[in-house]
Design a protein around this motif. Sequence first.
Motif, PDB file in Angstrom:
ATOM      1  N   HIS A  20       0.829  -1.203   0.000  1.00  0.00           N
ATOM      2  CA  HIS A  20       0.000   0.000   0.000  1.00  0.00           C
ATOM      3  C   HIS A  20       0.867   1.259   0.000  1.00  0.00           C
ATOM      4  N   VAL A  21       1.833   1.304   0.888  1.00  0.00           N
ATOM      5  CA  VAL A  21       2.686   2.506   1.002  1.00  0.00           C
ATOM      6  C   VAL A  21       3.565   2.671  -0.231  1.00  0.00           C
ATOM      7  N   LEU A  22       4.147   1.605  -0.721  1.00  0.00           N
ATOM      8  CA  LEU A  22       4.960   1.725  -1.928  1.00  0.00           C
ATOM      9  C   LEU A  22       4.110   2.147  -3.122  1.00  0.00           C
ATOM     10  N   GLY A  23       2.868   1.746  -3.157  1.00  0.00           N
ATOM     11  CA  GLY A  23       1.958   2.175  -4.225  1.00  0.00           C
ATOM     12  C   GLY A  23       1.653   3.662  -4.175  1.00  0.00           C
ATOM     13  N   GLN A  24       1.698   4.249  -2.964  1.00  0.00           N
ATOM     14  CA  GLN A  24       1.462   5.689  -2.806  1.00  0.00           C
ATOM     15  C   GLN A  24       2.624   6.498  -3.357  1.00  0.00           C
ATOM     16  N   GLY A  25       3.811   5.897  -3.397  1.00  0.00           N
ATOM     17  CA  GLY A  25       5.006   6.611  -3.839  1.00  0.00           C
ATOM     18  C   GLY A  25       5.135   6.689  -5.347  1.00  0.00           C
ATOM     19  N   ARG A  26       4.244   6.091  -6.066  1.00  0.00           N
ATOM     20  CA  ARG A  26       4.327   6.089  -7.539  1.00  0.00           C
ATOM     21  C   ARG A  26       3.633   7.264  -8.130  1.00  0.00           C
TER      22      ARG A  26
END
Length: 84
Positions: free
Chosen positions: A78-84
């Motif tokens: 979830h968090v890594l997806g926010q960084g895209r």
Amino acid sequence: MKVTVVRSGGFAGIEQRGQSDSATDPMLTRLVDRVDLASVPPPGRRPDQFLYEIDIDGDTATVGEAQLNGPLRELVHHVLGQGR
């Protein structure tokens, strides 16, 4: 609450970073409530594995990809997806 995830390692050694804040991400609190960083086992030594450094409001843990499962996996993705 702020959560930062840094993925490093792997064959190419490319770093990926993501950050999310519960002030703008209502799902974040539900995900963090299901994670206990204190119970995360240390990463094993495996060649070319990804390592995930997870920071939840100053509490940190480093997790190897083999130990990344269940609620912790959901939070990281979830968090890594926010960084895209």
